[in-house]
Design a protein around this motif. Structure first.
Motif, PDB file in Angstrom:
ATOM      1  N   ASP A  79       2.478   3.162   3.025  1.00 39.19           N
ATOM      2  CA  ASP A  79       1.544   4.278   2.945  1.00 39.19           C
ATOM      3  C   ASP A  79       2.225   5.382   2.118  1.00 39.19           C
ATOM      4  OD1 ASP A  79      -0.895   5.404   3.176  1.00 39.19           O
ATOM      5  OD2 ASP A  79      -0.856   5.702   5.325  1.00 39.19           O
ATOM      6  N   HIS A 124       0.849  -1.206   0.000  1.00 41.69           N
ATOM      7  CA  HIS A 124       0.000   0.000   0.000  1.00 41.69           C
ATOM      8  C   HIS A 124       0.876   1.244   0.000  1.00 41.69           C
ATOM      9  CE1 HIS A 124      -3.282   2.746   0.705  1.00 41.69           C
ATOM     10  NE2 HIS A 124      -2.647   3.264   1.734  1.00 41.69           N
ATOM     11  N   HIS A 160       1.142   5.550  -1.792  1.00 43.03           N
ATOM     12  CA  HIS A 160       0.699   6.639  -2.669  1.00 43.03           C
ATOM     13  C   HIS A 160       2.006   7.304  -3.104  1.00 43.03           C
ATOM     14  CE1 HIS A 160      -3.178   6.178  -0.488  1.00 43.03           C
ATOM     15  NE2 HIS A 160      -2.451   6.190   0.594  1.00 43.03           N
ATOM     16  N   HIS A 175      -5.109  -0.377   6.907  1.00 46.05           N
ATOM     17  CA  HIS A 175      -5.120   0.263   8.240  1.00 46.05           C
ATOM     18  C   HIS A 175      -5.942  -0.492   9.283  1.00 46.05           C
ATOM     19  CE1 HIS A 175      -2.533   3.205   6.707  1.00 46.05           C
ATOM     20  NE2 HIS A 175      -3.435   3.945   6.091  1.00 46.05           N
ATOM     21  N   HIS A 211      -8.905   1.966   1.872  1.00 50.65           N
ATOM     22  CA  HIS A 211      -8.649   2.251   3.290  1.00 50.65           C
ATOM     23  C   HIS A 211      -9.902   1.855   4.062  1.00 50.65           C
ATOM     24  CE1 HIS A 211      -6.227   5.345   1.071  1.00 50.65           C
ATOM     25  NE2 HIS A 211      -5.307   4.971   1.940  1.00 50.65           N
TER      26      HIS A 211
END
Ligand SMILES: [Zn+2]
Length: 475
Positions: free
Chosen positions: A304, A65, A67, A254, A215
């Motif tokens: 993340d 995961h 970005h 998460h 998420h």
């Protein structure tokens, strides 16, 4: 032209033996590993086009995961702690003004950072996903790209239809597939996506066999909104709407505001809970990873983003997870009691408690499980992508070469352990993705950072960030 990569120490994986280090030669044709030959004795290996002798050859890491583009807000969360509501005042403001060209430039920087830390496959989730995919191709990073979809609130609210159209186009793009880029559906979270859109996305994921990457239960606000709107927890909402039972893979990222009952809804291997420990410790607090393990759930790790983590090194996240079990001891009521009125008997009790945690097999993931997470992105070993299967025939030719002479591996008795627990970054000497060396073997970081492509990418990202700050009125 086919090439061969060989070493006395190649990290292999088989259902029978699990992860092992053996003398082997990989036969690479184009972007894929064609076949692999192991040898009982390295002396039997004859000519290879790339022979690494004692050095350790492993697959690349999988970041479940991230970005990539969010590096433009690096350090932003730390600033938030000083100034209150920076997320609303700055983050959303900037994301509303961000263009595809900005995302493209910032993603390139994130992709370089990832690659130089040994990550060769990422699960990305962001706005302007077409720009994310193209920048990953330019840098040579492979992965599954999800366009962030949200129709209730958030900076992408007006663009979800375009994001969905792109997702379907990416899924059908032979060009991207060949370059190691696949599509996933990316609903943002349970409170920013309507029930109608969730249902639509679940249907589509079944129909096209597309993974769902979202998420879940990441904030108290999301939890409260779910209670107010649906009268249940975010995870229970996903169960009721059919997301947890659909046949496609689900990455639930998460899971901080999730109860033990919620965990009982996730007991299928197609649901993967994604832990981002360092990011969570900065943007909120860590999820109950020990409960995930006690419930025997499938899981993986991600970084993340640089906005909340400041680092895209997934192996560092793994190191944290691998040493996690003893955290529960430090946070236990027994230890609290010891601190309140320390005594020899209580110290003995703490020692007994420690032993009991060590004896709980599910609470202590094995080396083999941790390596599954690091190299396959999946604790339960079933790979989540047919071409991310470690160093084996049919997998992407994504690999790393580690300097065996580096002190981080000495005395060399336990390379599997070192890959999980040591800070091995300084020993990284070669990176290959899709059959191509990225930078120079033996001088990989310096050669990439000094390349004209990287310098141009950095210059453009800096210019675009300055212009973005101008547009938002922050310069
Ligand atoms: Zn995230």
């Amino acid at each position: 032209m086919p090439v061969t990569v060989g070493s006395k120490r190649v990290l292999l994986h088989s259902p029978e033996k699990g992860w092992t280090v053996e003398p082997a030669v990989l036969h690479i044709d184009g972007t894929q590993i064609k076949s692999i030959k192991t040898y009982p004795n390295a002396e039997q290996i004859t000519a290879t086009s790339h022979w690494f002798g004692d050095d350790l050859v492993t697959p690349g890491f999988v970041d479940s995961h991230t970005h990539l583009a969010l590096n433009f807000m690096r350090g932003g969360i730390a600033a938030q702690q000083l100034s209150g509501n920076l997320v609303e005042d700055l983050f959303f403001k900037m994301e509303e003004k961000i263009t595809a060209a900005d995302v493209s430039a910032f993603t390139r920087m994130g992709a370089y950072e990832c690659l130089l830390s040994g990550t060769t496959y990422v699960w990305d989730h962001y706005y302007h996903a077409d720009a994310v995919a193209d920048s990953m191709v330019q840098v040579g990073l492979t992965g599954t790209v999800a366009a962030t979809l949200q129709d209730l609130s958030g900076p992408g609210k007006e663009d979800w239809e375009a994001g969905l159209t792109f997702t379907q186009a990416l899924n059908g793009s032979a060009y991207h597939k060949q370059l190691g880029i696949d599509a996933a559906l990316g609903p943002h979270a349970t409170d920013t996506v309507s029930e109608d859109l969730w249902r639509k996305l679940i249907d589509l994921s079944e129909k096209l066999n597309l993974p769902i990457h979202c998420h879940v239960a990441q904030s108290p606000e999301e939890f409260q909104r779910s209670q107010a709107q649906y009268g249940c927890t975010p995870v229970d909402f996903l169960r009721r709407v059919g997301a947890l039972d659909c046949s496609s893979d689900k990455l639930l990222v998460h899971m901080i505001y999730a109860s033990q009952k919620d965990f009982s809804y996730c007991q299928t291997d197609s649901v993967r809970l994604v832990a981002c420990p360092h990011s969570q410790m900065i943007f909120h607090f860590p999820a109950a990873f020990s409960d995930w393990w006690r419930a025997d759930l499938n899981w993986s790790v991600g970084t993340d983003c640089a906005a909340s983590n400041d680092s895209l090194r997934v192996q560092a996240e793994m190191r944290t997870m691998a040493t996690w079990p003893m955290n529960s001891l430090g946070l236990s009521p027994e230890y609290n009691e010891f601190r309140r009125s320390a005594s020899a008997i209580q110290a003995q009790g703490m020692s007994a408690l420690r032993q009991s945690i060590l004896r709980e097999p599910l609470m202590n993931p094995t080396e083999q499980t941790l390596l599954n997470v690091l190299f396959l992105g999946n604790a339960k070993r079933k790979t989540t992508h047919p071409r991310v299967t470690g160093l084996s025939g049919g997998s992407f030719a994504n690999l790393l070469v580690w300097n065996w002479d580096d002190p981080v591996f000495w005395p060399g008795q336990s390379p599997l352990h070192s890959l999980i627990y040591a800070d091995i970054q300084p020993a990284l000497k070669g990176i290959m993705t899709l059959g191509k060396w990225r930078g120079l073997v033996g001088d990989v970081r310096r050669s990439v950072v000094n390349s004209s492509e990287y310098k141009a990418a950095r210059r453009e990202a800096t210019e675009r960030l300055n212009q973005l700050l101008d547009r938002v009125g922050l310069k």
